[in-house]
Write an enzyme that holds these catalytic residues in place. Sequence first.
Site, mmCIF file in Angstrom:
data_model
loop_
_atom_site.group_PDB
_atom_site.id
_atom_site.type_symbol
_atom_site.label_atom_id
_atom_site.label_comp_id
_atom_site.label_asym_id
_atom_site.label_seq_id
_atom_site.Cartn_x
_atom_site.Cartn_y
_atom_site.Cartn_z
ATOM 1 C CG HIS A 40 -11.232 6.699 37.713
ATOM 2 N ND1 HIS A 40 -10.759 7.958 37.612
ATOM 3 C CD2 HIS A 40 -11.472 6.294 38.861
ATOM 4 C CE1 HIS A 40 -10.787 8.400 38.949
ATOM 5 N NE2 HIS A 40 -11.236 7.333 39.605
ATOM 6 C CG ASP A 66 -10.407 9.005 34.613
ATOM 7 O OD1 ASP A 66 -11.446 9.066 34.831
ATOM 8 O OD2 ASP A 66 -9.336 9.275 35.171
#
Length: 232
Positions: free
Chosen positions: A201, A170
């Site tokens: 993400h 992420d």
Amino acid sequence: MTETVTIPSHYSDHSFHAYVARPAGEPKAAIVVIQEIFGVNPGIRQKCDLLAEQGYLVVAPDLFWNLGENVQLDPDVEEELQQAFDYFGKFNADEGVKDIESTIKWARSETGGKKVGAVGYCLGGKLAYMTAARTDSDASVGYYAVGVPDMLRESHAIANPLMLHIPTADGFVDADAQKAMHEGLDDHPKVTLYDYPGLDHGFATQFGARRNEEGAQLADSRTDAFFAEHLA
């Protein structure tokens, strides 16, 4: 059936719009879908529609109601991505959770007192964590939640089940933040964390370049099973 409804705040004199997807028959429970920084856009609405097909009354409140009218942004368009970051900087999460609580109350009333869960993405993932700690949501799920390490002190207030989906690559939640989440929550009896190695993400978005099909299907299957268990 889908529609737009107006939800009154339970704590002040304002109200806000919400997208609602209704199942074909009597809803078995309700789910609040919490937006990313891109508003109640087509991807969020499709998530509502898919959950409604499973028999839930699903409602996505417009949490950016005081920042812009009917905000719907595309993360794959650079200008709109930057606008979304601007909204994120101006958004008050504490006030947003109160609007989510108002939505939960509306959904519980609309279903005649049935259970209400919540699922959120990105900013909505953070808000899902806050919802688990601050409201009576019966079950909550957060995808790629930002800012959770700053709120671990609230974990003692989580009384109902919470699931968090954590992509290990992420770009907005680094390895240190992920470690802090595991250290702070792995032993919590109500919290389940799933890691998704190598995913970034936004991997479970419905549309666009960020989606990872295999990862999205795995995470969504876990979410579906979680709600089937805890909203029954």
